[in-house]
Design an enzyme around this catalytic site. Structure first.
Site, mmCIF file in Angstrom:
data_model
loop_
_atom_site.group_PDB
_atom_site.id
_atom_site.type_symbol
_atom_site.label_atom_id
_atom_site.label_comp_id
_atom_site.label_asym_id
_atom_site.label_seq_id
_atom_site.Cartn_x
_atom_site.Cartn_y
_atom_site.Cartn_z
ATOM 1 N N GLY A 8 0.824 -1.214 0.000
ATOM 2 C CA GLY A 8 0.000 0.000 0.000
ATOM 3 C C GLY A 8 0.853 1.257 0.000
ATOM 4 C CB ILE A 13 -1.373 4.906 6.349
ATOM 5 C CG1 ILE A 13 -2.506 5.704 7.017
ATOM 6 C CG2 ILE A 13 -0.440 4.305 7.397
ATOM 7 C CD1 ILE A 13 -3.514 4.844 7.770
ATOM 8 C CG ASP A 32 -0.258 0.350 -3.957
ATOM 9 O OD1 ASP A 32 -1.333 0.095 -4.543
ATOM 10 O OD2 ASP A 32 -0.188 1.083 -2.956
ATOM 11 C CG ASP A 41 -5.464 -7.497 -7.564
ATOM 12 O OD1 ASP A 41 -5.693 -7.228 -6.359
ATOM 13 O OD2 ASP A 41 -6.360 -7.661 -8.416
ATOM 14 C CG LEU A 42 -1.446 -7.144 -2.146
ATOM 15 C CD1 LEU A 42 -1.147 -6.247 -0.938
ATOM 16 C CD2 LEU A 42 -0.461 -8.308 -2.188
ATOM 17 N N GLY A 71 -5.008 -1.780 2.040
ATOM 18 C CA GLY A 71 -6.322 -2.127 2.565
ATOM 19 C C GLY A 71 -7.405 -1.392 1.806
ATOM 20 C CB SER A 114 -9.007 -0.474 11.510
ATOM 21 O OG SER A 114 -10.006 0.485 11.753
ATOM 22 C CE1 TYR A 155 -11.168 -0.915 6.595
ATOM 23 C CE2 TYR A 155 -12.026 -0.312 8.749
ATOM 24 C CZ TYR A 155 -11.036 -0.246 7.790
ATOM 25 O OH TYR A 155 -9.889 0.482 8.031
ATOM 26 C CE LYS A 159 -8.174 -2.735 8.013
ATOM 27 N NZ LYS A 159 -6.765 -2.705 7.592
HETATM 28 N N1 LIG Z 1 -7.807 6.199 6.531
HETATM 29 C C1 LIG Z 1 -8.375 5.768 7.642
HETATM 30 O O1 LIG Z 1 -9.210 6.461 8.237
HETATM 31 C C2 LIG Z 1 -7.975 4.432 8.223
HETATM 32 C C3 LIG Z 1 -8.414 4.110 9.528
HETATM 33 C C4 LIG Z 1 -8.039 2.893 10.083
HETATM 34 C C5 LIG Z 1 -7.286 1.990 9.356
HETATM 35 N N2 LIG Z 1 -6.897 2.324 8.079
HETATM 36 C C6 LIG Z 1 -6.117 1.328 7.348
HETATM 37 O O2 LIG Z 1 -4.916 1.898 6.886
HETATM 38 C C7 LIG Z 1 -4.459 1.186 5.738
HETATM 39 C C8 LIG Z 1 -4.051 2.180 4.681
HETATM 40 O O3 LIG Z 1 -5.206 2.878 4.245
HETATM 41 P P1 LIG Z 1 -5.183 4.400 3.745
HETATM 42 O O4 LIG Z 1 -6.207 5.102 4.536
HETATM 43 O O5 LIG Z 1 -3.813 4.884 3.673
HETATM 44 O O6 LIG Z 1 -5.837 4.174 2.289
HETATM 45 P P2 LIG Z 1 -5.356 4.554 0.822
HETATM 46 O O7 LIG Z 1 -6.517 4.214 -0.044
HETATM 47 O O8 LIG Z 1 -4.801 5.922 0.776
HETATM 48 O O9 LIG Z 1 -4.161 3.512 0.568
HETATM 49 C C9 LIG Z 1 -4.378 2.139 0.447
HETATM 50 C C10 LIG Z 1 -3.380 1.573 -0.545
HETATM 51 O O10 LIG Z 1 -3.639 0.161 -0.655
HETATM 52 C C11 LIG Z 1 -3.547 -0.168 -2.009
HETATM 53 N N3 LIG Z 1 -4.365 -1.336 -2.363
HETATM 54 C C12 LIG Z 1 -5.710 -1.433 -2.316
HETATM 55 N N4 LIG Z 1 -6.118 -2.582 -2.862
HETATM 56 C C13 LIG Z 1 -5.004 -3.237 -3.254
HETATM 57 C C14 LIG Z 1 -4.781 -4.462 -3.915
HETATM 58 N N5 LIG Z 1 -5.796 -5.249 -4.310
HETATM 59 N N6 LIG Z 1 -3.501 -4.833 -4.173
HETATM 60 C C15 LIG Z 1 -2.469 -4.030 -3.828
HETATM 61 N N7 LIG Z 1 -2.620 -2.838 -3.213
HETATM 62 C C16 LIG Z 1 -3.876 -2.456 -2.940
HETATM 63 C C17 LIG Z 1 -4.084 1.047 -2.758
HETATM 64 O O11 LIG Z 1 -3.693 1.050 -4.135
HETATM 65 C C18 LIG Z 1 -3.511 2.177 -1.944
HETATM 66 O O12 LIG Z 1 -2.249 2.603 -2.441
HETATM 67 C C19 LIG Z 1 -5.602 0.262 5.320
HETATM 68 O O13 LIG Z 1 -5.325 -1.044 5.758
HETATM 69 C C20 LIG Z 1 -6.789 0.837 6.075
HETATM 70 O O14 LIG Z 1 -7.775 -0.126 6.350
HETATM 71 C C21 LIG Z 1 -7.217 3.519 7.499
#
Ligand SMILES: NC(=O)c1ccc[n+]([C@@H]2O[C@H](COP(=O)([O-])OP(=O)(O)OC[C@H]3O[C@@H](n4cnc5c(N)ncnc54)[C@H](O)[C@@H]3O)[C@@H](O)[C@H]2O)c1
Length: 257
Positions: A8, A13, A32, A41-42, A71, A114, A155, A159
């Site tokens: 990711g 994050i 990613d 593709d995960l 995620g 999360s 979700y 998590k």
């Molecule tokens: N943003 C929030 O409020 C929040 C809160 C709690 C937890 N999280 C967790 O933080 C983590 C990062 O999320 P974020 O908010 O930075 O989101 P984001 O959408 O900015 O980044 C997520 C990244 O994961 C990659 N991704 C998604 N599906 C994929 C796949 N099939 N194969 C490979 N890569 C893939 C995306 O391309 C992206 O670059 C996630 O696990 C999310 O659940 C986020």
């Protein structure tokens, strides 16, 4: 120079963590869908196997760090996609890359879970049995047939299960001196949160979910905790979950910890 894998890494994050680890002197191998050293593709078993292969090729079989941020949120369709990425996209990379981590220097891993992981208890998680069996199809059927609750269940259920999966590995990983922890963010300003806020089904719940520190986190505020946990100063921290959530978990569950 230590080598660390970040899934990711292209956004949110993961991108902030990439900057933090580069600043800490690590070589980063990002994984990613695009804009990464390993594009995979995960959400599919074949994609996860390709990710592990691609990483092993790039690092030559030895890794010092693994940070799993990739995620998907509640809004994605079908909801089973979130289960595949959030749960299997973590456990398959943990298990596939442990042998390479065992050969590293002061190796450590962090999984981004999360605050939603503790909104559901394991004994009430409808996905617990299927996920623990590794039944991706079965877990997908449960969430895809859960109607309007499917996204939230995918979700929170994935998590909750991923935090349990980390805790279940604590003996095996500790025994080979590879530390493993989770970070549990609250709401963080990223494209994932924006997508939820722009979806009429989830916008109100997200807006009503206000932490005592009543703002959204910046991705760097999560990345700094992850970077700390990856470093030698965290040498005895293993199997723990750290909430970086502006106090919302303590507010909602003051007696459970
Ligand atoms: N943003 C929030 O409020 C929040 C809160 C709690 C937890 N999280 C967790 O933080 C983590 C990062 O999320 P974020 O908010 O930075 O989101 P984001 O959408 O900015 O980044 C997520 C990244 O994961 C990659 N991704 C998604 N599906 C994929 C796949 N099939 N194969 C490979 N890569 C893939 C995306 O391309 C992206 O670059 C996630 O696990 C999310 O659940 C986020």
């Amino acid at each position: 120079m230590p080598t660390t894998v970040i899934s990711g890494s292209a956004s949110g994050i993961g991108a902030a963590t990439r900057e933090a680890m580069l600043a800490a002197g690590h070589r980063v191998i990002g994984v990613d869908l695009r804009n990464a050293e390993v594009e995979a593709d995960l959400s599919t078993a074949a994609g996860r196997a390709a990710a592990v292969r691609g990483v092993l090729e790039k690092c030559g079989g030895t890794l010092d760090g693994l940070i799993l941020c990739a995620g998907l949120g509640s809004h994605v369709s079908p909801p089973s996609l979130a289960v595949s990425v959030n749960y299997f996209g973590v456990v398959d990379l943990l298990d596939g890359l442990l042998p390479a981590l065992q050969k590293g220097q002061n190796p450590a891993a962090v999984v981004v879970s999360s605050v939603a992981s503790s909104q559901l208890s394991w004994d009430k998680n409808p996905l617990a049995a299927t996920l623990e069996k590794g039944d991706e199809t079965g877990a997908g059927i449960i969430v895809d047939n859960a109607g309007e609750k499917g996204g939230s269940l995918a979700y929170a259920g994935s998590k909750n299960a991923v935090t349990v999966a980390v805790r279940r590995r604590v003996v095996e990983w500790g025994g080979v001196d590879v530390r493993l922890n989770t970070v549990a963010p609250g709401a963080v300003s990223t494209p994932l949160l924006d997508a939820g806020l722009n979806d009429a089904r989830y916008a109100k719940a997200i807006k009503d979910f206000v932490a005592p520190i009543a703002r959204h986190a910046r991705p760097e505020e999560i990345a700094s905790m992850i970077a700390y946990l990856m470093g030698p100063q965290a040498g005895f921290i293993h199997g723990a979950q750290f909430y970086v959530d502006g106090g919302i978990d303590a507010m909602m569950r003051p007696t459970q910890f």
